[in-house]
Design an enzyme around this catalytic site. Sequence first.
Site, PDB file in Angstrom:
ATOM      1  CB  SER A 128      -0.881   0.002   1.258  1.00  0.00           C
ATOM      2  OG  SER A 128      -0.059   0.208   2.404  1.00  0.00           O
ATOM      3  CG  ASP A 137      -3.774  -2.769  -1.736  1.00  0.00           C
ATOM      4  OD1 ASP A 137      -4.677  -2.959  -2.566  1.00  0.00           O
ATOM      5  OD2 ASP A 137      -3.941  -2.876  -0.493  1.00  0.00           O
ATOM      6  CG  HIS A 138      -6.558   0.475  -2.120  1.00  0.00           C
ATOM      7  ND1 HIS A 138      -7.837   0.640  -2.599  1.00  0.00           N
ATOM      8  CD2 HIS A 138      -6.586  -0.640  -1.356  1.00  0.00           C
ATOM      9  CE1 HIS A 138      -8.608  -0.341  -2.151  1.00  0.00           C
ATOM     10  NE2 HIS A 138      -7.872  -1.140  -1.398  1.00  0.00           N
ATOM     11  CG  ASP A 147      -9.490   2.815  -5.183  1.00  0.00           C
ATOM     12  OD1 ASP A 147     -10.505   3.099  -5.860  1.00  0.00           O
ATOM     13  OD2 ASP A 147      -9.543   2.559  -3.969  1.00  0.00           O
ATOM     14  CD  GLU A 204     -12.544  -0.206  -5.454  1.00  0.00           C
ATOM     15  OE1 GLU A 204     -11.459  -0.706  -5.140  1.00  0.00           O
ATOM     16  OE2 GLU A 204     -13.486  -0.041  -4.666  1.00  0.00           O
ATOM     17  CB  ILE A 246      -5.984 -11.475   2.939  1.00  0.00           C
ATOM     18  CG1 ILE A 246      -7.191 -12.197   2.343  1.00  0.00           C
ATOM     19  CG2 ILE A 246      -5.803 -11.814   4.417  1.00  0.00           C
ATOM     20  CD1 ILE A 246      -7.088 -13.713   2.356  1.00  0.00           C
TER      21      ILE A 246
END
Length: 356
Positions: free
Chosen positions: A50, A83-84, A105, A142, A276
């Site tokens: 992230s 991530d994101h 995202d 997303e 996760i």
Amino acid sequence: MTRITLRQLLDHAAEHGYGLPAFNVNNMEQILAIMRAAEAVDSPAIIQVSRGARTYAGDAMVTKMIEAAESMFPGIPVCVHQDHGNSFDTCRGAIDQGYTSVMMDGSLEEDASTPTSYEDNVSVTNRVREYAHAVGASVEGELGVLGRLDTGTGEQEDGHGATGTLGHDQLLTDPDQAVDFVARTQVDALAIAMGTSHGAYKFSRQPDSDVLAMSVVKEIHRRLPDLHLVMHGSSSVPQDLQEIFNEFGGEMPQTWGVPIEEIQEGIRHGVRKVNIDTDCRLAMAGAMRKVAMTKPSEFDPRKFLAPAMDAMTDLCRLRFEQFGSAGHAHQIVPASLESMAGWYADGTLNQRVSTS
Ligand code: G3H
Ligand code: 13P
Ligand code: ZN
């Protein structure tokens, strides 16, 4: 070279009918836990980072630690994923450092809390996709905003998530819009909103279809059978891990995550990547709490971190087995980024994503 793109990995998963857990990392122990588990069960791995993790450890440290892990476990194909990503620049920065996949995202503004317009999402995702595919890297988009269907709230505990109250039109991905989004952005994978949210407090009871809308997964898969779907906020927050955490002085009110059977049902309907983080955090925190409570004189950090790493290794291994990725690592020969870029350029890869 064991580094693999998300696209190649998810194509393989689709072909063989399995899903892949994507675990977040911030430190050496989490990277080793994933790799030890992957090696133990012969699973490929997705290591995701992230923006918070990149800030916490520093870009140089994160990339070198992952490189070290790859050299220690040469039989495990590893996808390194942002991530994101909140902007083009975040995604470009990751790709320039060798990440083989990025999530743009675009459901939220660059502030990672204000929902965007659909057109802005298409626009920023396209910009990232052009840059990524030119060098062979993969893109996850997303559509829809993550958040709880019962309260209409996004998840703010990680500093990432929508603020204010959201309607079901925002919290559930519209299948018609998904068809349009994929046609216009050519993303390799799509994260969808279906009632899951980040963190430990996803559901206040065992989730049913009122709060966990698996019907959205099924309908999008029906419309886009070749599209790789991604479930975010998909920790299961297992009861046994809650109990260990609380037994050793933690304070976690009773909560429910996404049941493993629902994720497995998703995998039967096109879900290929399952994000996760919370379960890993909980497993590690419970193990560290246990040492702190039962050995109050202990002050060697390794005595806390080794059992924490073991607890996360057990968790990762279980998820590799439950999602069906165990046993597949040895079958995969990672294609180079150059090859992937060539296949994007001649349209061979994009033709896979069909609509019905
Ligand atoms: O996106 C959510 C993940 O759990 C990452 O969390 O931003 O605290 O690293 P983080
Ligand atoms: P959890 O908080 O359920 O682990 O979700 C993590 C996630 O979606 C990271 O992108
Ligand atoms: Zn997420």
